[in-house]
Design a protein around this motif. Structure first.
Motif, PDB file in Angstrom:
ATOM      1  N   UNK A  76       0.814  -1.314  -0.151  1.00 45.59           N
ATOM      2  CA  UNK A  76       0.069  -0.085  -0.111  1.00 45.59           C
ATOM      3  C   UNK A  76       0.897   1.341  -0.234  1.00 45.59           C
ATOM      4  N   UNK A  77       1.933   1.055   0.777  1.00 42.67           N
ATOM      5  CA  UNK A  77       2.859   2.328   0.823  1.00 42.67           C
ATOM      6  C   UNK A  77       3.355   2.840  -0.634  1.00 42.67           C
ATOM      7  N   UNK A  78       3.952   1.473  -1.135  1.00 41.29           N
ATOM      8  CA  UNK A  78       4.442   1.713  -2.741  1.00 41.29           C
ATOM      9  C   UNK A  78       3.557   2.325  -3.715  1.00 41.29           C
ATOM     10  N   UNK A  79       2.323   1.825  -3.584  1.00 48.03           N
ATOM     11  CA  UNK A  79       1.213   2.233  -4.525  1.00 48.03           C
ATOM     12  C   UNK A  79       1.002   3.709  -4.157  1.00 48.03           C
ATOM     13  N   UNK A  80       0.957   4.247  -2.956  1.00 44.90           N
ATOM     14  CA  UNK A  80       0.705   5.633  -2.903  1.00 44.90           C
ATOM     15  C   UNK A  80       1.846   6.321  -3.200  1.00 44.90           C
ATOM     16  N   UNK A  81       2.886   6.134  -2.940  1.00 42.92           N
ATOM     17  CA  UNK A  81       4.134   6.937  -3.328  1.00 42.92           C
ATOM     18  C   UNK A  81       4.242   7.068  -4.644  1.00 42.92           C
ATOM     19  N   UNK A  82       3.881   5.983  -5.579  1.00 42.89           N
ATOM     20  CA  UNK A  82       3.894   6.325  -7.078  1.00 42.89           C
ATOM     21  C   UNK A  82       2.767   6.981  -7.492  1.00 42.89           C
ATOM     22  N   UNK A  83       1.555   6.747  -6.961  1.00 43.82           N
ATOM     23  CA  UNK A  83       0.267   7.383  -7.316  1.00 43.82           C
ATOM     24  C   UNK A  83       0.498   8.907  -7.293  1.00 43.82           C
ATOM     25  N   UNK A  84       0.941   9.266  -5.916  1.00 43.63           N
ATOM     26  CA  UNK A  84       1.084  10.788  -5.752  1.00 43.63           C
ATOM     27  C   UNK A  84       2.263  11.642  -6.508  1.00 43.63           C
ATOM     28  N   UNK A  85       3.067  10.819  -6.833  1.00 39.60           N
ATOM     29  CA  UNK A  85       4.010  11.340  -7.768  1.00 39.60           C
ATOM     30  C   UNK A  85       3.347  11.722  -9.144  1.00 39.60           C
ATOM     31  N   UNK A  86       2.413  10.703  -9.641  1.00 39.22           N
ATOM     32  CA  UNK A  86       1.839  11.226 -10.765  1.00 39.22           C
ATOM     33  C   UNK A  86       0.878  12.138 -10.656  1.00 39.22           C
ATOM     34  N   UNK A  87       0.010  11.900  -9.664  1.00 36.97           N
ATOM     35  CA  UNK A  87      -1.120  13.158  -9.506  1.00 36.97           C
ATOM     36  C   UNK A  87      -0.589  14.373  -9.158  1.00 36.97           C
ATOM     37  N   UNK A  88      -0.039  14.526  -7.592  1.00 38.40           N
ATOM     38  CA  UNK A  88       0.183  15.611  -7.240  1.00 38.40           C
ATOM     39  C   UNK A  88       1.230  16.648  -7.950  1.00 38.40           C
ATOM     40  N   UNK A  89       2.180  15.789  -8.620  1.00 40.61           N
ATOM     41  CA  UNK A  89       3.492  16.610  -9.269  1.00 40.61           C
ATOM     42  C   UNK A  89       3.313  16.422 -10.831  1.00 40.61           C
ATOM     43  N   UNK A  90       2.061  15.653 -11.311  1.00 34.86           N
ATOM     44  CA  UNK A  90       1.884  15.546 -12.635  1.00 34.86           C
ATOM     45  C   UNK A  90       3.003  15.249 -13.392  1.00 34.86           C
ATOM     46  N   UNK A  91       3.563  14.036 -13.080  1.00 29.44           N
ATOM     47  CA  UNK A  91       4.932  13.998 -13.345  1.00 29.44           C
ATOM     48  C   UNK A  91       5.053  13.593 -14.785  1.00 29.44           C
ATOM     49  N   UNK A  92       6.002  14.199 -15.403  1.00 32.53           N
ATOM     50  CA  UNK A  92       6.104  13.725 -17.113  1.00 32.53           C
ATOM     51  C   UNK A  92       7.579  13.183 -17.275  1.00 32.53           C
ATOM     52  N   UNK A  93       7.882  12.545 -18.404  1.00 30.82           N
ATOM     53  CA  UNK A  93       9.335  11.738 -18.730  1.00 30.82           C
ATOM     54  C   UNK A  93      10.360  12.685 -18.617  1.00 30.82           C
ATOM     55  N   UNK A  94      10.239  14.106 -19.015  1.00 32.29           N
ATOM     56  CA  UNK A  94      11.505  14.925 -19.060  1.00 32.29           C
ATOM     57  C   UNK A  94      11.431  15.651 -17.780  1.00 32.29           C
ATOM     58  N   UNK A  95      10.941  15.752 -16.901  1.00 40.62           N
ATOM     59  CA  UNK A  95      10.698  16.439 -15.590  1.00 40.62           C
ATOM     60  C   UNK A  95      12.053  16.059 -15.040  1.00 40.62           C
ATOM     61  N   UNK A  96      12.592  17.240 -14.215  1.00 42.99           N
ATOM     62  CA  UNK A  96      13.753  17.302 -13.201  1.00 42.99           C
ATOM     63  C   UNK A  96      13.207  17.258 -11.852  1.00 42.99           C
ATOM     64  N   UNK A  97      12.883  16.344 -11.030  1.00 40.20           N
ATOM     65  CA  UNK A  97      12.217  16.492  -9.761  1.00 40.20           C
ATOM     66  C   UNK A  97      13.214  16.710  -8.757  1.00 40.20           C
ATOM     67  N   UNK A  98      12.955  17.847  -7.815  1.00 32.35           N
ATOM     68  CA  UNK A  98      13.760  17.855  -6.579  1.00 32.35           C
ATOM     69  C   UNK A  98      12.985  18.208  -5.382  1.00 32.35           C
ATOM     70  N   UNK A  99      13.189  17.381  -4.560  1.00 33.70           N
ATOM     71  CA  UNK A  99      12.547  17.363  -3.173  1.00 33.70           C
ATOM     72  C   UNK A  99      13.695  17.356  -2.106  1.00 33.70           C
ATOM     73  N   UNK A 100      13.829  18.535  -1.359  1.00 32.52           N
ATOM     74  CA  UNK A 100      14.823  18.961  -0.535  1.00 32.52           C
ATOM     75  C   UNK A 100      14.954  18.263   0.530  1.00 32.52           C
ATOM     76  N   UNK A 101      13.965  17.414   0.826  1.00 31.04           N
ATOM     77  CA  UNK A 101      13.870  16.764   2.427  1.00 31.04           C
ATOM     78  C   UNK A 101      14.964  15.611   2.614  1.00 31.04           C
ATOM     79  N   UNK A 102      15.422  15.491   3.798  1.00 27.94           N
ATOM     80  CA  UNK A 102      16.400  14.389   4.297  1.00 27.94           C
ATOM     81  C   UNK A 102      15.653  13.088   4.094  1.00 27.94           C
ATOM     82  N   UNK A 103      16.560  11.877   3.822  1.00 23.00           N
ATOM     83  CA  UNK A 103      15.921  10.692   4.034  1.00 23.00           C
ATOM     84  C   UNK A 103      15.610  10.511   5.255  1.00 23.00           C
ATOM     85  N   UNK A 104      15.979  10.988   6.301  1.00 16.51           N
ATOM     86  CA  UNK A 104      15.622  10.580   7.721  1.00 16.51           C
ATOM     87  C   UNK A 104      14.235  11.019   8.312  1.00 16.51           C
ATOM     88  N   UNK A 105      13.540  11.824   7.475  1.00 18.76           N
ATOM     89  CA  UNK A 105      12.140  12.137   7.546  1.00 18.76           C
ATOM     90  C   UNK A 105      11.189  11.353   6.482  1.00 18.76           C
TER      91      UNK A 105
END
Length: 669
Positions: free
Chosen positions: A293-322
């Motif tokens: 379930x976690x993996x599904x929502x991680x993938x789905x929200x990348x697509x929906x919230x960020x409207x991800x497209x093949x040529x995008x360069x995505x930058x989330x500034x958060x640390x992996x500790x969070x």
């Protein structure tokens, strides 16, 4: 439940509305409000069918599921529980033989500006090699591994390698202290720690391996058999023979063996990770997330919230500790086949234009950061023209995001004008460690934006605002935010403490099956948009990091030679969102001079940093002969909050044991 209010007064009225422009609408995965409403209607009409369709479309299963949702043991909901998969294979292997195989997976910019790029194919190879190292060290499916790493490619490799062999990882933020690390090792029963000799931040080398040694030496960590050390710098580190190995040594020991490592299938409900978050008691909570379930929502929200497209360069500034660094660095972008930027350093080194410089250099199109960072960079830009974002070309940006806490409307407008040049939708995302991913957020190609509002729930998320009994409140009335139906990426339990899980998130007063977010919220009367009004428990949100007041109080009182009693509250802060304010009663009596008070305050800050970590250091410390208490001994925290904010005391103080105490607490150090 005693700290909640039936109604939360709404004082913010925001009338500015920004509809999606033609550029955002064209080609969007969810284009226009009718498309959003159709998905919501599908979820409402056939809840399980909606989620089953998403899981079949977005996840690669080694054994397909036949049961979507098991509610028989609520609130311990199970999703896709008879299915099997591997999370790492869904992030890496599935891209082999597709155009993504040779695409850049990660653009890593080091603290000193050095840039390294790695393709999906090469990343798969390195994850497989490190997974073989873990297996050679005897780490097996179901074992827990603590990761205490800097923001590097190796940190992501360590997480993915654990997922590949079915080990459950627990990442601890590199700013946490030895004691905080020790507590998490003990609670998780970890068998190994993956760390680095040092981390580089702001031009400084900061020890990590030494803190691991100190944490283990505190005792109770006998379960640790292996410590693997990534040599991030050339500086020496102390070795414990028989336990410690460098990454290089561990990899060299596998020389001649296959670089491939077959991903281990696990059940959808297998624990992918435990992430510790502060609670309103002194003991950190191990939030446990499941794999499917976690993996599904991680993938789905990348697509929906960020409207991800093949040529995008995505930058989330958060640390992996969070949690943000888990979902939107280590897993979501890779599952979606994105090119992402990972940054080791801090936004103000070597200058406060570093973020804008990196956006220009790497042609970032989706930028996702915290309001704290935005506010600090506003301050820097206003005081120094040389670091104003106008000095860099930000035209590559397509979508902006905000995460960690509500963004105030004026910071939103600055972000909109100066970074997005009034062309980029801002997705103001509301979610928590416990939700696993976004739950309330605008969609860039559909939702009209209102500054300061996270707008509407994602399809399938049944959010509402209720009173203490769980009764729905009308729009315009503030209350408690809840989610009425389970969703795939939700917390499964608190590690080793199922009763605390039920009590914290599914209170009996609301029937025991409705998720209580712990935040107050209000919905606008015109659009029904959600706006988060703040925590309803004693948890502070400092720079987007949740800190339990009880945990900080416990740390202060642990300074047994100095502190008799302490109470901690939050106050609004222009930069960090909330600031930690501590009210302290010393064993030796109040300081007799400002100089003495400042010296003791500095000592206490250093102590808290050692006990918990630098982010928990109180910004204000006030000293009194006692704390304001009722005659029954209850600390009047509402009064402390008023004092911390500098407000006049208008509340009834007749129940106080000693009203004169209030005057002593006026001076902050």
């Amino acid at each position: 439940m005693s700290n909640t209010n039936n109604n939360i007064e709404s004082v913010l009225v925001e009338n500015r509305v920004f509809p999606p422009d033609a550029r955002a609408l064209q080609g969007a995965r969810i284009s226009g409000m009718p498309a959003y409403e159709a998905l919501c209607a599908e979820a409402a009409a056939d809840f399980e069918g909606f989620w089953a369709r998403q899981a079949k479309e977005h996840v690669v299963w080694t054994q397909p599921f036949t049961r979507t949702l098991d509610e028989s043991n609520a609130p311990f909901y199970q999703w896709f529980d008879d299915g099997e998969l591997n999370v790492s294979a869904n992030c890496l292997d599935k891209h082999m033989g597709t155009p993504v195989e040779h695409k850049t997976a990660i653009v890593f910019e080091a603290d000193d500006g050095t840039v390294t790029k790695i393709s999906y194919r090469d990343l798969l190879g390195r994850v497989s090699q490190f997974a073989n190292v873990l297996k050679a060290e005897g780490i097996q499916k179901g074992d827990r591994v603590v990761i205490y790493m800097p923001m590097t490619i190796e940190g992501v490799i360590a997480m993915q390698a654990c997922a590949r062999i079915g080990a459950t990882h627990s990442v601890v933020f590199g700013g946490f202290s030895a004691k905080a690390l020790q507590e998490r090792i003990i609670d998780a029963g970890a068998v190994a720690v993956i760390t680095a000799n040092y981390q580089l931040r702001g031009g400084k080398e900061l020890p990590l391996k030494a803190i691991v040694d100190e944490g283990i030496a505190l005792g109770g960590c006998e379960s640790i058999k292996t410590v693997l050390v990534y040599e991030r710098t050339l500086s020496d580190w102390k070795r414990v023979e028989g336990r410690d190995k460098s990454f290089t040594e561990a990899l060299d020991a596998l020389e001649g063996q296959s670089h491939e490592c077959a991903p281990v299938p696990v059940g959808a409900e297998h624990p992918l990770f435990i992430l510790y978050t502060s609670g309103s008691t002194g003991k950190p909570k191990g939030v446990q997330h499941a794999s499917g379930g976690y993996l599904l929502w991680a993938k789905l929200t990348m697509d929906w919230t960020f409207d991800l497209r093949p040529d995008d360069v995505f930058w989330c500034t958060a640390d992996i500790g969070w949690i943000t660094g888990h979902t939107y660095v280590a897993y979501g972008p890779l599952a979606a086949g994105a090119t992402q930027v990972i940054f080791e350093g801090i936004p103000t080194f070597p200058h406060a234009g570093r973020f804008w410089q990196m956006i220009e250099q790497h042609k970032v199109s989706i930028f996702y950061t915290a309001p704290t960072a935005i506010r600090s960079l506003i301050k820097a830009a206003e005081s120094d023209e040389k670091v104003h974002p106008k000095n860099w070309d930000l035209s590559s940006l397509r979508i902006l995001g905000s995460v960690g806490e509500p963004i105030n409307p004026e910071a939103w407008m600055w972000y909109h004008r100066n970074i997005g040049h009034e062309k980029c939708p801002i997705v103001d995302t509301f979610w928590q460690t416990e939700t696993g991913g976004h739950v309330i957020t605008p969609l860039p190609g559909a939702t009209p934006l209102v500054p300061g509002s996270c707008t509407l729930p994602l399809p399938g998320i049944m959010a509402a605002i209720v009173d203490e009994t769980g009764k729905d409140l009308p729009h315009g009335a503030g209350g408690m935010l809840v989610i009425k139906r389970p969703w795939p990426s939700m917390i499964r339990t608190i590690w080793n403490d199922p009763e605390r899980f039920k009590k914290s998130y599914f209170p009996e007063e609301m029937g025991g099956t409705i998720y209580l977010a712990g935040d107050g919220a209000v919905r606008s009367e015109d659009r029904g948009y959600f706006r988060i009004t703040g925590r309803i428990d004693d948890v502070l949100n400092v720079s987007g990091h949740r800190l339990g007041t009880m945990e900080i109080e416990s740390a202060l009182v642990a300074k047994t030679d100095l502190v008799a009693e302490a109470a901690v509250v939050g106050r609004p802060d222009d930069v960090t969102g909330e600031a930690v304010c501590a009210f302290v009663v010393l064993k030796r009596g109040r300081p007799t001079s400002d100089e003495e008070a400042r010296k003791i305050a500095a000592e206490l800050r250093s102590w808290v940093a050692k006990e918990i970590g630098p982010i928990a250091k109180p910004k204000d410390i006030r000293f009194g002969e006692n704390l304001p208490k009722t005659r029954s001994g209850k600390i009047m925290r509402r009064l402390l909050r008023s004092i911390a904010k500098g407000e006049a005391i208008t509340q009834d103080t007749s129940t106080l044991e000693n009203p004169a105490i209030l005057e002593q607490l006026g001076q902050a150090y």
